[in-house]
Design an enzyme around this catalytic site. Structure first.
Site, short mmCIF file in Angstrom:
data_model
loop_
_atom_site.label_atom_id
_atom_site.label_comp_id
_atom_site.label_asym_id
_atom_site.label_seq_id
_atom_site.Cartn_x
_atom_site.Cartn_y
_atom_site.Cartn_z
N ASN A 10 0.95 31.97 73.18
CA ASN A 10 1.86 32.93 73.80
C ASN A 10 3.27 32.35 73.72
O ASN A 10 3.64 31.49 74.52
CB ASN A 10 1.46 33.16 75.27
CG ASN A 10 2.44 34.08 75.98
OD1 ASN A 10 3.24 34.77 75.34
ND2 ASN A 10 2.39 34.09 77.31
N TRP A 11 4.03 32.85 72.76
CA TRP A 11 5.40 32.31 72.57
C TRP A 11 6.35 32.82 73.66
O TRP A 11 7.46 32.33 73.77
CB TRP A 11 5.94 32.73 71.21
CG TRP A 11 5.33 32.00 70.05
CD1 TRP A 11 4.24 31.15 70.07
CD2 TRP A 11 5.78 32.03 68.68
NE1 TRP A 11 4.00 30.67 68.80
CE2 TRP A 11 4.92 31.19 67.93
CE3 TRP A 11 6.80 32.69 68.02
CZ2 TRP A 11 5.07 31.00 66.56
CZ3 TRP A 11 6.95 32.50 66.65
CH2 TRP A 11 6.09 31.66 65.93
N GLU A 167 -5.37 32.25 84.25
CA GLU A 167 -4.13 31.48 84.26
C GLU A 167 -3.62 31.37 85.69
O GLU A 167 -2.94 32.29 86.19
CB GLU A 167 -3.06 32.18 83.42
CG GLU A 167 -3.44 32.34 81.97
CD GLU A 167 -2.20 32.41 81.09
OE1 GLU A 167 -2.03 31.54 80.24
OE2 GLU A 167 -1.38 33.33 81.29
N GLY A 173 3.71 27.00 82.86
CA GLY A 173 5.05 26.48 82.57
C GLY A 173 5.54 25.43 83.55
O GLY A 173 6.72 25.09 83.56
N SER A 212 -0.16 25.21 81.29
CA SER A 212 0.26 23.85 80.93
C SER A 212 -0.80 23.09 80.12
O SER A 212 -0.95 21.88 80.27
CB SER A 212 0.67 23.06 82.17
OG SER A 212 1.77 23.68 82.79
N GLY A 233 1.12 28.36 76.20
CA GLY A 233 2.52 28.78 76.21
C GLY A 233 3.39 27.74 75.53
O GLY A 233 3.46 27.65 74.31
N GLY A 234 4.06 26.91 76.33
CA GLY A 234 5.03 25.94 75.82
C GLY A 234 4.55 25.13 74.62
O GLY A 234 5.28 24.96 73.64
C1 PEP Z 1 1.33 31.21 79.40
O1 PEP Z 1 2.45 31.65 79.52
O2 PEP Z 1 0.42 32.00 79.16
C2 PEP Z 1 1.11 29.78 79.56
C3 PEP Z 1 -0.11 29.35 79.71
O3 PEP Z 1 2.22 28.97 79.53
P1 PEP Z 1 2.25 27.36 79.56
O4 PEP Z 1 1.19 26.86 78.61
O5 PEP Z 1 3.62 27.00 79.14
O6 PEP Z 1 1.94 26.95 80.97
#
Ligand code: PEP
Length: 252
Positions: A10-11, A167, A173, A212, A233-234
């Site tokens: 997920n960008w 999530e 994040g 994360s 995400g990141g």
């Molecule tokens: C997300 O936005 O779906 C996510 C899991 O972000 P991150 O990995 O940055 O926590």
């Protein structure tokens, strides 16, 4: 039980053509275990330029959101038909950022899941509790309240074509990941909730963990019985790290 294993990127509203080009080049050498699928979810303008999906069987395109409507006067929205025409196969629905910033309710999310399924696309349905809700021991109540409207809208049998991403909002994040044991416990709850409706379907639904996830923590998370991959995400914005996460996922 053999379930599909999925690693989805997920960008969010990040990335540019330079990232698209390095993903296209970098993922050419990606080695995936059997039965693992990778889904790239950039912002819509970058869907078509992510041409790696046309070269590699197990890498697919996903959108981050979609309209519940098929067409019409909905300025700024994108329909399932448009995504289909661009060879998109997955759509993230109900991400916590959509629920909080754009006030998407669980009933709206349910209608979007219905629209996605009707277009023969696969929804990645996101659910998760906030930090305050976890502290107040409300995690299971919150997750049930997010899942039930979708079950009511589409029927449990349709979940055979749904992917769920758990999530925890406090882990997105923030660098704070749920421990593998905590994530497994919650995934087990989600699977049991679905089992109460239809055990056969529940056994087949891929449950992804998101929050994360990175190259250092993914192995232990992915090793949990009820964790069938991740929504990243990141760490999905860094080609090399994302590749490590993808090849750590083990299918059967
Ligand atoms: C997300 O936005 O779906 C996510 C899991 O972000 P991150 O990995 O940055 O926590």
């Amino acid at each position: 039980m053999t379930r599909r294993v999925i690693v989805a990127a997920n960008w969010k509203m990040n990335g540019n053509l330079e990232l698209v080009n390095s993903m296209n080049a970098g993922l050419e050498s990606l080695v995936l275990s059997n039965n693992v699928d990778v889904v790239l979810c950039p912002s819509d303008p970058y869907l078509v330029p992510l041409s790696i999906v046309t070269k590699t069987e197990n890498i697919h395109l996903g959108a981050q959101n979609v309209s519940e409507h098929l067409s019409g006067a909905f300025t700024g929205e994108v329909s399932t038909t448009m995504l289909q025409e661009m060879s998109v196969q997955y759509v993230i629905v109900g991400h916590s950022e959509r629920r909080s910033f754009y006030k998407e309710s669980s009933t709206e999310v349910a209608r979007k899941v219905k629209a996605v399924l009707a277009a023969n696309l696969t929804p990645i349905l996101c659910i998760g509790e906030s930090e305050a809700e976890r502290s107040a021991l409300k995690t299971e109540t919150v997750l049930s309240a997010q899942l039930q409207p979708v079950i009511d809208e589409v029927g449990i049998e349709k979940f055979i074509d749904v992917v769920i991403a758990y999530e925890p909002v406090w882990a997105i994040g923030t660098g704070k990941t749920a421990s593998p044991e905590m994530a497994q416990e919650t995934h087990q709850f989600i699977r049991q909730f679905l089992t109460n409706e239809n055990a056969d379907v529940a056994n087949k639904v891929p449950l992804l963990y998101g929050g994360s996830v990175n190259a250092a923590n993914c192995e232990k998370l992915f090793a949990q019985t009820d964790i069938d991959g991740g929504l990243i995400g990141g760490a999905s914005l860094k080609v090399d790290e994302f590749k490590v996460i993808c090849s750590t996922a083990k299918g059967s």
